[in-house]
Design an enzyme around this catalytic site. Structure first.
Site, short mmCIF file in Angstrom:
data_model
loop_
_atom_site.label_atom_id
_atom_site.label_comp_id
_atom_site.label_asym_id
_atom_site.label_seq_id
_atom_site.Cartn_x
_atom_site.Cartn_y
_atom_site.Cartn_z
N GLY B 47 0.67 -0.98 0.26
CA GLY B 47 0.18 -0.04 0.11
C GLY B 47 1.22 1.10 -0.08
O GLY B 47 1.65 1.48 0.51
N GLY B 49 -0.63 4.55 0.19
CA GLY B 49 -1.50 5.28 0.56
C GLY B 49 -0.69 6.69 1.16
O GLY B 49 0.18 6.34 1.44
N LEU B 50 -1.39 7.45 2.31
CA LEU B 50 -0.91 8.30 2.88
C LEU B 50 0.12 7.18 4.22
O LEU B 50 2.01 7.23 4.84
CB LEU B 50 -1.98 8.97 3.98
CG LEU B 50 -2.67 10.36 3.44
CD1 LEU B 50 -3.53 10.84 3.88
CD2 LEU B 50 -1.16 11.15 2.77
N ALA B 51 -0.54 5.57 4.23
CA ALA B 51 0.35 5.53 5.27
C ALA B 51 1.51 4.91 5.10
O ALA B 51 2.04 4.77 5.62
CB ALA B 51 -1.25 4.79 6.37
N HIS B 273 -21.76 7.99 5.14
CA HIS B 273 -21.47 9.88 5.33
C HIS B 273 -22.53 10.89 4.29
O HIS B 273 -23.26 10.08 4.08
CB HIS B 273 -20.51 10.33 4.34
CG HIS B 273 -19.96 11.50 4.00
ND1 HIS B 273 -20.63 12.92 4.34
CD2 HIS B 273 -18.68 11.85 4.93
CE1 HIS B 273 -20.39 13.96 4.51
NE2 HIS B 273 -18.76 13.92 4.60
N SER B 291 -18.92 17.32 0.19
CA SER B 291 -18.16 17.31 1.84
C SER B 291 -18.98 18.07 2.95
O SER B 291 -20.21 18.68 2.67
CB SER B 291 -17.12 18.36 1.22
OG SER B 291 -16.55 19.59 2.74
N ARG B 337 -22.38 12.36 11.57
CA ARG B 337 -22.18 11.70 10.68
C ARG B 337 -23.51 11.42 10.73
O ARG B 337 -24.06 10.64 10.15
CB ARG B 337 -21.26 11.91 10.08
CG ARG B 337 -20.14 12.26 9.38
CD ARG B 337 -18.57 12.55 9.00
NE ARG B 337 -18.14 13.55 8.21
CZ ARG B 337 -16.68 12.48 7.92
NH1 ARG B 337 -16.29 11.88 7.27
NH2 ARG B 337 -16.47 13.91 7.02
N GLU B 432 -5.85 2.88 7.43
CA GLU B 432 -7.77 2.46 7.79
C GLU B 432 -7.55 1.36 8.27
O GLU B 432 -8.36 0.65 8.62
CB GLU B 432 -8.51 3.33 6.06
CG GLU B 432 -9.52 3.08 6.43
CD GLU B 432 -10.49 4.06 5.34
OE1 GLU B 432 -9.93 4.67 5.01
OE2 GLU B 432 -11.80 3.47 5.38
N LEU B 448 -6.77 11.34 7.85
CA LEU B 448 -5.22 11.84 7.11
C LEU B 448 -4.54 11.64 8.02
O LEU B 448 -3.30 11.05 8.07
CB LEU B 448 -5.46 13.06 6.41
CG LEU B 448 -6.06 12.93 5.59
CD1 LEU B 448 -6.37 13.76 4.70
CD2 LEU B 448 -6.34 12.31 4.34
#
Ligand code: FAD
Ligand code: FES
Lengths: 257, 644, 226
Positions: B47, B49-51, B273, B291, B337, B432, B448
């Site tokens: 992965g 992604g950010l992580a 959401h 958003s 939410r 995540e 994030l």
């Protein structure tokens, strides 16, 4: 407002089919009917694929992921236009209401020497990664950073940097350029960093290395026809290319290496 | 199938001491790998992604040899790219009284008290470093005129602590991490494998020692060995078929690790959401988020009369039911939410829904435009309005938006301890994909933060500690376990290709999505969940008898990729439902119809359910076993969330 | 030399030489306009120029070099750019706004070919005025440059060739001038639109200016014969 009932579309598709990188491809014709104008272009291709699977033909391979215009994965040339007829729109955000009943739609992959076709509409864009590897970063290690507010950035410079950094790396600029040049992509990264103080220490090295990699990958040169800008879904402007040119010449004339 | 693990108790390895010293203490006590020994260790990061990107880059900077994998054609396209709103940090730049403790408290409370305190505190602690790191990388965060960093407010907080880059924060943070990753690729410390999908984990002597993956271009099944494996493969929202996730998001990597011994924690905790563009037709392939910030100015309503099918502009004020304002006068349209989503569902179920499908409510900007002027609204939300128009062909300046809740984020994930290590030693889970920090509901702008905290500032230490601990004998891909696991993966592919049934992969996936949405969505009941378990089983059986995947395994074959992911969703879906069934309370995104107050609000049960439910796989033909990690709250007091 | 090793460097030199050639066009056109003032003025200008032998030689060599570099780079760039797309599209269509900008005759699309035509025109032009290839000793009798120009410009073949040549030259520079600025890195929201329109105006001026001479002489010729 209840929108008037829209008529569903019948379409003729001419789609590029190519089993793999080393086997030559060809166009194949397909008929689709009952396509809702509210479908996205990729959903239309999904329907085509369902139809193909049913008839025992392998589905058309096309790249996509987020389907909301930000990841830069999708992208095909539609009737001669990268990402289709709408400006500032990726293929996944294009909707079928843009087409009329009975239309013929020609669908081709991005075509460039530096983007070899892998299968059908899927191309290999790893050249972009290599351009970034050659210098599209600030050399800072994790943990080395000073406080965020220790580096002041005038908001206008920040805005300009952000304009450039908005590039999604889809490759439409290359696809649309008659020279298959990746100058818009490369300039966006160079300009992003040139606008920020963080980018300055490696400024010269960066631009020289990135251009040298750009050329090595087999992209063409920019001849200022600006098709790239018109095709760019992220509205990256060619002013960044001018900036790149400036940065490059400055670096070349003054670099001590 | 082997499910070798050594530890069977759930020891979260939370360091002793006051909460604000735990992380420092933990770091001080960790073993270190000597600088010139680091290059002797190989680490696999799945992965980008950010992580994943942040972890891979940071570990490579330290000197480890890293192999990074992603299924997209470039590391830069991981789904983190789609995050819009922003990232939290308690910098207190606006001088409004923010602090690490406040960020910690908000996050634990926002998660409805189902997260582990120590982890959340650490998250809040390192959040500031993230902002610094990203700024240094050249992430163009919004600035004030004077050049300092700007902040905005987000849901669930009373302070302004969200940093942002227009509506593209995730993109810019990811490109920052990606550039750090590319720098290490050019330095030769990271080997990047894009268009590679992880299909299985290789466990040798009870430790994670490598992976099996498929080269998605030529179909080759590859094995890679390492001293540690980091799983950063994102969320599994696509078990619902329709979600705001990218099409390729999957549970495969996590699920395969689960089957090799990693416990799966709180799989039922899903965030739905409230403001997404509603489903249009059966062909719909994906849902788009509008958003959360829109609810600052938009008012949510439905007609008061069930039979009122007039266009919205013809419905006068007194015929409109602003149900959020009616039910929650204190918070109005800005309730969290989970609350907003459930309220929309309630209205639509009662027949008040609007639009063609009647599964939508209005989000109206008329008053905001009248009061503030169109220009102001345009400046705030122009890009979102534009996106809405592109998708629906309706102009939200003229007619109210139609919105409906959609699956967005999964709080559940593989169980990890304080070191982010799973129950399989050597398998670390970040971002995540793990379960750790958000409890039963995630606050905006904190995913994030968590991905980058895990990758930049936690894993580089804890992974080093694992490596320094010793006991890792040399293992190469020649080890029989690698061969064995690869053969299993290949057989699964062959089996899928040989079914040659009648139904397409998409078709079956859509049906799974319907089952999940119907019974495991916004509101769940024991009966519905039991039905879901039955239906998922039947569908799984049908998949293996009736799926049609054309082509072969030796080339780029997207239907085959999708089929593999669906096969795992079909197994995972059942565990999801089982977890929801087990949790006899309502908390955060998990709402059990049996557990609500008279006025339909969630009723949490702290006495019996203040635990993390971690499932252990016991074999394909046996039920998974639930393990409980009891949650203790020393810093925060458990309270009932009320938004009336 | 290192400038020529990269695509941007080559474009930069292309732009520099192009700008210089545009500058030359301005001088050339200004000089030619003296033809309208009368024989004395024009001959005076021509003689003064021809007397500066050293300067003239230097200027000609410089000009020639600029031309050669411009042409060689054009060939090199076009070859590279052609090679950058091995398989061409079945269909192409511009996404730019504006009908001309989006059409196949937009100047920027065929710069190489317009340049090639201009080169042909240049050779004809040098053949006429400098080397007098096609004129035997028709001009021998008079020492007047004005007289020589009159003879050449009266010729109907010259009318056709010069009109086409001048228009194509105008097309070429209308993109070339603005493009040179971009290649040299000059792009600014305030000035670029001005440069763009100036460039187009310059194209018109060059086309009309240079084409006007054979047209004017043809008109006086036909007026004289009637
Ligand atoms: C529309 C949207 C908006 C959001 N907005 C916000 C926001 O404003 N603020 C906020 O804090 N959070 C937001 N989130 C949530 C947040 O973006 C994600 O939770 C976060 O980015 C996840 O990061 P990650 O690194 O864990 O995983 P991802 O970014 O999903 O990366 C997963 C990686 O794993 C790889 N991968 C997955 N499976 C495999 C496999 N089998 N084999 C190999 N590789 C694999 C993928 O290629 C990818 O590289 C938003 C989410 C969505 C969907
Ligand atoms: S699929 Fe992500 S941009 Fe189109």
């Amino acid at each position: 407002m209840i929108s008037p009932v829209k008529k569903n579309l019948s379409l003729n598709l001419r789609v590029w089919r190519q089993p793999s990188a080393d086997i030559p491809g060809e166009f194949r014709n397909y008929q689709l009917s009952d396509i809702s104008p509210d479908m996205s272009f990729l959903e239309m291709l999904d329907i085509l694929n369902e139809q193909l699977v049913e008839s025992g033909e392998e589905p058309v391979a096309f790249d996509h992921d987020c389907r909301e215009g930000i990841c830069g994965t999708c992208g095909v040339v539609i009737n001669g236009q990268a990402h289709g007829p709408d400006n500032e729109t990726t293929t996944c955000q294009l909707h079928m209401r843009r087409f009329a009943d009975g239309d013929t739609i020609v669908i081709e992959p991005w075509r460039a020497r530096a983007f070899p076709v892998l299968r059908d509409l899927v191309v290999d864009r790893s050249a972009f990664d290599r351009i970034v590897q050659s210098g599209g970063y600030v050399s800072v290690r994790t943990g080395q950073a000073p406080d965020g507010n220790a580096i002041l950035v005038p908001s206008q410079d920040q805005e300009e940097a952000m304009d450039a950094a908005a590039c999604i790396g889809c490759g439409a600029c290359v696809a649309a350029c008659k020279n298959a040049s990746a100058m818009l992509f490369t300039s966006a990264k160079v300009s992003h960093f040139a606008n920020l103080p963080q980018g300055h220490p490696e400024r010269k090295k960066r631009v020289l290395a990135m251009i040298s990699q750009h050329d090595e990958e087999g992209f063409g040169a920019c001849t200022n026809t600006y098709e790239c800008e018109a095709a760019c879904p992220a509205a990256i402007s060619v002013t960044h290319i001018a900036r790149l040119n400036r940065e490059y010449m400055k670096a070349m004339l003054t670099s001590k290496e | 199938m082997s499910t070798a693990t050594e530890r069977h108790t759930l020891d979260a390895r939370i360091p002793d001491g006051p909460i604000d010293q735990k992380w420092t203490r933990c770091r001080d006590e960790m073993k270190l790998v000597a600088p010139n020994n680091k290059r002797k260790f190989d680490i696999i990061v799945v992965g980008t992604g950010l992580a994943g990107a942040s972890a891979a880059a940071s570990l490579a900077e330290l000197g480890y040899n890293v192999k990074a994998f992603c299924y997209q054609d470039s590391a830069r396209r991981a789904h983190s790219i789609a995050a819009q709103g922003g990232i939290n940090a308690a910098k207190n730049y606006p001088n409004d009284g923010d602090s690490v403790h406040r960020l910690f408290y908000d996050t634990v409370k926002g998660g409805d008290f189902r997260a582990r305190e120590a982890n959340v505190y650490r998250l809040a602690e390192v959040a500031n470093n993230i902002i610094d790191q990203c700024v240094a990388q050249g992430v163009p965060f919004a600035r004030e005129y004077g050049g300092t960093l700007a902040n905005r407010t987000f849901g669930g907080a009373q302070v302004s602590r969200t940093f942002y880059c227009r509506g593209q924060t995730g993109q810019q943070l990811l490109l920052g991490a990606y550039s750090a990753l590319m720098r290490q690729v050019s330095a030769g410390k990271v080997q990047m494998f894009s268009r590679h999908e992880m299909l299985d984990l290789v466990v040798v002597d009870g430790k994670a020692r490598g992976i099996v993956c498929r080269n998605m271009v030529n179909g080759e099944i590859e094995t890679h060995a390492a001293h540690a494996v980091l799983l950063c493969t994102g969320g599994y929202g696509n078990v619902f078929y329709l979600s705001t996730n990218a099409k390729g998001c999957n549970v495969t990597a996590a699920w395969r690790c689960h089957k090799r011994g990693a416990y799966f924690a709180n799989p039922a905790f899903t965030q739905i959401h409230p403001t997404c563009i509603p489903v249009k037709g059966d062909y719909q392939s994906k849902l788009t988020l509008m958003s959360e910030s829109l609810r600052n100015d938009g008012r949510v309503w439905v007609p008061k009369d069930v039979n009122d099918k007039r266009p919205p502009s013809d419905i006068q004020e007194d015929a409109r039911d602003y149900y959020l304002e009616r039910r929650y006068p204190a918070f109005g349209n800005m309730v969290p939410r989970d609350v907003a989503s459930r309220a929309a569902k309630e209205r639509c179920d009662a027949g008040f829904g609007v639009g063609e499908t009647q599964l939508a409510v209005y989000l109206d900007f008329k008053r905001a435009i009248e009061e503030q002027g169109r220009d102001v609204i345009e400046a705030k939300y122009g890009n979102l309005f534009h996106m809405y128009k592109k998708i629906t062909d309706e102009d939200p300046y003229q007619v109210p938006m139609r919105i409906y809740p959609a699956v967005h984020y999964t709080m559940g994930g593989l169980w990890v301890d304080y070191h982010l290590e799973s129950t399989v030693p050597g398998l670390f889970v970040l971002g995540e994909a793990n379960f750790s920090d958000h409890g039963a509901n995630r606050l905006g702008a904190s995913a994030l933060m968590q991905g980058l905290a895990d990758g930049y500032f936690v894993a580089p230490y804890t992974v080093g500690h694992h490596l320094a601990n010793g006991g890792l004998k040399e293992v190469t891909t020649a080890h029989p376990k690698f061969k064995e696991t690869a053969v299993e993966a290949r057989n699964r592919i062959e089996r899928m290709l040989s079914v040659n049934g009648k139904r397409s992969v998409d078709d079956i996936h859509r049906q799974l999505g319907n089952i999940m949405w119907e019974h495991c969505g916004m509101s769940r009941s024991a009966q519905g969940l039991s039905t879901a378990i039955e239906q998922i089983r039947d569908l799984r059986a049908e998949f293996w008898q009736n799926v049609r995947v054309l082509g072969n395994g030796d080339s780029l074959n997207q239907a085959l990729e999708h089929a593999g992911r669906l096969a795992d969703f079909l197994e995972f879906g059942e565990l999801f439902a089982r977890d929801a069934l087990q949790r006899e309370e309502s908390c955060g995104g998990h709402f059990r119809e049996e557990h609500q107050t008279e006025d339909n609000e969630a009723r949490r049960d702290d006495e019996n359910f203040a635990f993390v439910g971690a499932w252990e796989h016991k074999g394909d033909d046996q039920q998974a076993v639930l393990h409980k990690e009891q949650l203790t709250f020393e810093e925060v007091k458990l309270t009932t969330r009320s938004y009336k | 030399m290192t400038a020529l090793s990269s695509s941007i460097g080559r474009k930069f030199v292309m732009g520099l030489t192009g700008l210089f050639l545009c500058f030359f066009l301005v001088i050339h056109l200004a000089g030619n306009l003296l033809l309208y003032v009368g024989p004395e003025a024009y001959d005076h200008y021509a003689h003064t120029l021809h007397e500066q032998k050293g300067f003239l030689l230097f200027a000609e060599v410089f000009l020639f070099t600029a031309f050669i570099i411009h042409i060689l780079l054009a060939v090199r760039l076009s070859r590279d750019n052609f090679a950058a797309r091995k398989v061409s599209y079945a269909k192409t269509s511009s996404k730019k706004g504006g009908r001309l900008a989006a059409s196949v005759i937009a100047p920027e699309v065929w710069m190489f070919w317009s340049g090639a035509i201009v080169l042909g025109f240049l050779i004809c032009h040098l053949g006429d005025f400098k080397f007098e290839w096609w004129w035997g000793n028709e001009f021998a009798s008079s020492g007047s440059e004005y007289h020589k120009a009159s003879i050449i410009l009266r010729d109907p073949r010259v009318l056709v060739v010069y009109c086409i040549g001048s228009v194509i030259l105008g097309v070429h520079v209308s993109h070339g001038l603005a493009s040179a600025f971009q290649s040299l890195g000059v792009n600014h929201p305030k000035y670029t639109p001005v440069i763009h329109w100036c460039s187009i105006a310059f194209g018109w001026i060059v086309a009309i200016g240079f084409a006007s001479f054979p047209i004017a002489w043809a008109l006086t010729e036909s007026a004289a014969t009637h």
